[in-house]
Write a protein that holds these residues in place. Sequence first.
Motif, PDB file in Angstrom:
ATOM      1  N   ARG A  42       0.820  -1.106   0.118  1.00  0.00           N
ATOM      2  CA  ARG A  42      -0.090  -0.117  -0.175  1.00  0.00           C
ATOM      3  C   ARG A  42       0.809   1.209   0.013  1.00  0.00           C
ATOM      4  NH1 ARG A  42      -3.253  -2.554   3.262  1.00  0.00           N
ATOM      5  NH2 ARG A  42      -2.430  -1.416   5.215  1.00  0.00           N
ATOM      6  N   LEU A  43       1.855   1.070   0.771  1.00  0.00           N
ATOM      7  CA  LEU A  43       2.799   2.386   0.895  1.00  0.00           C
ATOM      8  C   LEU A  43       3.546   2.618  -0.415  1.00  0.00           C
ATOM      9  CD1 LEU A  43       4.554   4.516   2.028  1.00  0.00           C
ATOM     10  CD2 LEU A  43       6.161   2.993   2.961  1.00  0.00           C
ATOM     11  N   ALA A  44       3.782   1.771  -0.868  1.00  0.00           N
ATOM     12  CA  ALA A  44       4.636   1.783  -2.376  1.00  0.00           C
ATOM     13  C   ALA A  44       3.561   2.525  -3.382  1.00  0.00           C
ATOM     14  CB  ALA A  44       5.018   0.450  -2.980  1.00  0.00           C
ATOM     15  N   GLU A  45       2.375   1.872  -3.325  1.00  0.00           N
ATOM     16  CA  GLU A  45       1.460   2.286  -4.429  1.00  0.00           C
ATOM     17  C   GLU A  45       0.996   3.655  -4.107  1.00  0.00           C
ATOM     18  OE1 GLU A  45      -2.506   0.222  -4.491  1.00  0.00           O
ATOM     19  OE2 GLU A  45      -3.148   2.280  -5.374  1.00  0.00           O
ATOM     20  N   VAL A  46       0.782   4.257  -2.913  1.00  0.00           N
ATOM     21  CA  VAL A  46       0.020   5.596  -2.628  1.00  0.00           C
ATOM     22  C   VAL A  46       1.294   6.480  -2.836  1.00  0.00           C
ATOM     23  CG1 VAL A  46      -0.627   7.049  -0.565  1.00  0.00           C
ATOM     24  CG2 VAL A  46      -1.472   4.626  -0.963  1.00  0.00           C
ATOM     25  N   LEU A  47       2.558   6.038  -2.475  1.00  0.00           N
ATOM     26  CA  LEU A  47       3.720   7.128  -2.443  1.00  0.00           C
ATOM     27  C   LEU A  47       3.903   7.254  -4.080  1.00  0.00           C
ATOM     28  CD1 LEU A  47       6.195   8.499  -1.433  1.00  0.00           C
ATOM     29  CD2 LEU A  47       7.498   6.347  -1.384  1.00  0.00           C
ATOM     30  N   GLY A  48       3.792   6.242  -4.850  1.00  0.00           N
ATOM     31  CA  GLY A  48       3.918   6.359  -6.287  1.00  0.00           C
ATOM     32  C   GLY A  48       2.816   7.264  -6.887  1.00  0.00           C
ATOM     33  N   VAL A  49       1.799   7.047  -6.595  1.00  0.00           N
ATOM     34  CA  VAL A  49       0.563   7.763  -6.916  1.00  0.00           C
ATOM     35  C   VAL A  49       0.572   9.289  -6.411  1.00  0.00           C
ATOM     36  CG1 VAL A  49      -1.890   8.345  -6.776  1.00  0.00           C
ATOM     37  CG2 VAL A  49      -1.027   5.846  -7.182  1.00  0.00           C
ATOM     38  N   ALA A  50       0.787   9.582  -5.197  1.00  0.00           N
ATOM     39  CA  ALA A  50       1.159  10.782  -4.505  1.00  0.00           C
ATOM     40  C   ALA A  50       2.217  11.722  -5.407  1.00  0.00           C
ATOM     41  CB  ALA A  50       1.195  10.722  -3.268  1.00  0.00           C
ATOM     42  N   LEU A  51       3.268  11.058  -5.467  1.00  0.00           N
ATOM     43  CA  LEU A  51       4.299  11.754  -6.329  1.00  0.00           C
ATOM     44  C   LEU A  51       3.990  12.267  -7.600  1.00  0.00           C
ATOM     45  CD1 LEU A  51       7.439  10.063  -4.686  1.00  0.00           C
ATOM     46  CD2 LEU A  51       6.825  12.302  -4.096  1.00  0.00           C
ATOM     47  N   ALA A  53       0.888  12.721  -8.578  1.00  0.00           N
ATOM     48  CA  ALA A  53      -0.440  13.547  -8.673  1.00  0.00           C
ATOM     49  C   ALA A  53      -0.439  14.699  -8.176  1.00  0.00           C
ATOM     50  CB  ALA A  53      -1.704  12.668  -8.548  1.00  0.00           C
ATOM     51  N   VAL A  54       0.388  14.817  -7.039  1.00  0.00           N
ATOM     52  CA  VAL A  54       0.274  16.133  -6.003  1.00  0.00           C
ATOM     53  C   VAL A  54       1.040  17.176  -6.424  1.00  0.00           C
ATOM     54  CG1 VAL A  54       0.779  16.880  -3.655  1.00  0.00           C
ATOM     55  CG2 VAL A  54      -0.405  14.592  -4.050  1.00  0.00           C
ATOM     56  N   GLY A  55       0.529  18.153  -6.911  1.00  0.00           N
ATOM     57  CA  GLY A  55       1.191  19.489  -7.235  1.00  0.00           C
ATOM     58  C   GLY A  55       0.786  20.734  -6.454  1.00  0.00           C
ATOM     59  N   GLU A  65      -3.755  17.597  -4.930  1.00  0.00           N
ATOM     60  CA  GLU A  65      -3.685  16.775  -6.267  1.00  0.00           C
ATOM     61  C   GLU A  65      -4.857  17.436  -7.385  1.00  0.00           C
ATOM     62  OE1 GLU A  65      -4.388  15.799  -3.448  1.00  0.00           O
ATOM     63  OE2 GLU A  65      -6.135  14.297  -3.029  1.00  0.00           O
TER      64      GLU A  65
END
Lengths: 206, 206
Positions: A42-51, A53-55, A65
């Motif tokens: 979960r951490l790997a996935e959320v971290l990838g998505v956050a980096l 999408a979050v601007g 995001e």
Amino acid sequence: MSFSPLVDRLMESLRVLPGVGPKTAQRMAMHLLERDRDGGRRLAEVLGVALEAVGYCRRCRTLTEEDVCALCNSPRRDDSVLCVVESPADQLAIEEAGGYRGRYFVLHGHLSPLDGIGPEDIGLDQLEALVAGSEAAEGGIEEVILATNPTVEGEATAHYIAARLASRGVKLSRLAYGVPMGGELEYVDGGTLSHAFNGRLPFQGD
Amino acid sequence: MSFSPLVDRLMESLRVLPGVGPKTAQRMAMHLLERDRDGGRRLAEVLGVALEAVGYCRRCRTLTEEDVCALCNSPRRDDSVLCVVESPADQLAIEEAGGYRGRYFVLHGHLSPLDGIGPEDIGLDQLEALVAGSEAAEGGIEEVILATNPTVEGEATAHYIAARLASRGVKLSRLAYGVPMGGELEYVDGGTLSHAFNGRLPFQGD
Ligand SMILES: [Zn+2]
Ligand SMILES: [Zn+2]
């Protein structure tokens, strides 16, 4: 000897986290591999998505995001006051202290000529345009609170911003010195912050 | 107020790491988003790959992305001694202490009936088969060192393994009590560990 190449790489990668040395990185890697693979995935996935999408919010530059953040979109905030902070963590600390109902502008740092961080790197062109644009408008910005950190760099940044905005028809203010000198807003307790907010003073250049 | 939903989810996900509370998770999330996105991306990728690829060595059960680990594959280790440890971290601590040249077997835990962790969960069928299989072979296992942690659970696990292997033609030994009682091997300094290894004693059941 060490662990397998991939386990070693995982420990090395974990050291990007602040405050994580070799021994802590090993404990973290072992915990994830031996006891919590689901949490790790979960951490790997959320971290990838956050980096990905979050601007920055197009209006206030806080982390989001969305194109424009929830606070900028809220109709229940006071458009006449704009609070300039160094970081999203400072913004959160002020919100959690309660009492402030205006808008924000997030610098993501402070001026630091030695590190090559100039006005454009902390969004000051955008801040000036925002203030200038509101001069013409009905219900525009009347006051800009310079809530940078009470550190040497934060003070210098506040003075620079004050000079840039001096010719605009806005009141400039600074948090009252209830906040401890040399500290970071993020770690100031809510009561002190709230008090400093209410006791804020007109900004005075040197 | 809080951060944006995705930033909040990132902070929550970081709390799977041992010793990471809400404030540390926030500091970590801000660091990755504000100052080290490349490092964060690398962490997300390596973590995902490691959790997918790293499993147990078919022979000794240590963590590895290979079918059989490098140490099991090495021709330079002594096949006649097998050291049983609770975790890959314990194995690494013994290797770093130096001096031991035999093989390993990793339990990934200890017996814990209250938590439903029985002999098969820590690979004891596989361990017994390994020892039994070497009885017939030339150059087989002559000594099994029970290097479980010097804790109540570690001792109980060592006694159970000793009983299971008692009928096999192998010598059973335990690390000398140079290691502090109630501690974890992983945190014992190399000198103490090395000393305890050299001073190991024949295993005596109750
Ligand atoms: Zn915004
Ligand atoms: Zn192996």
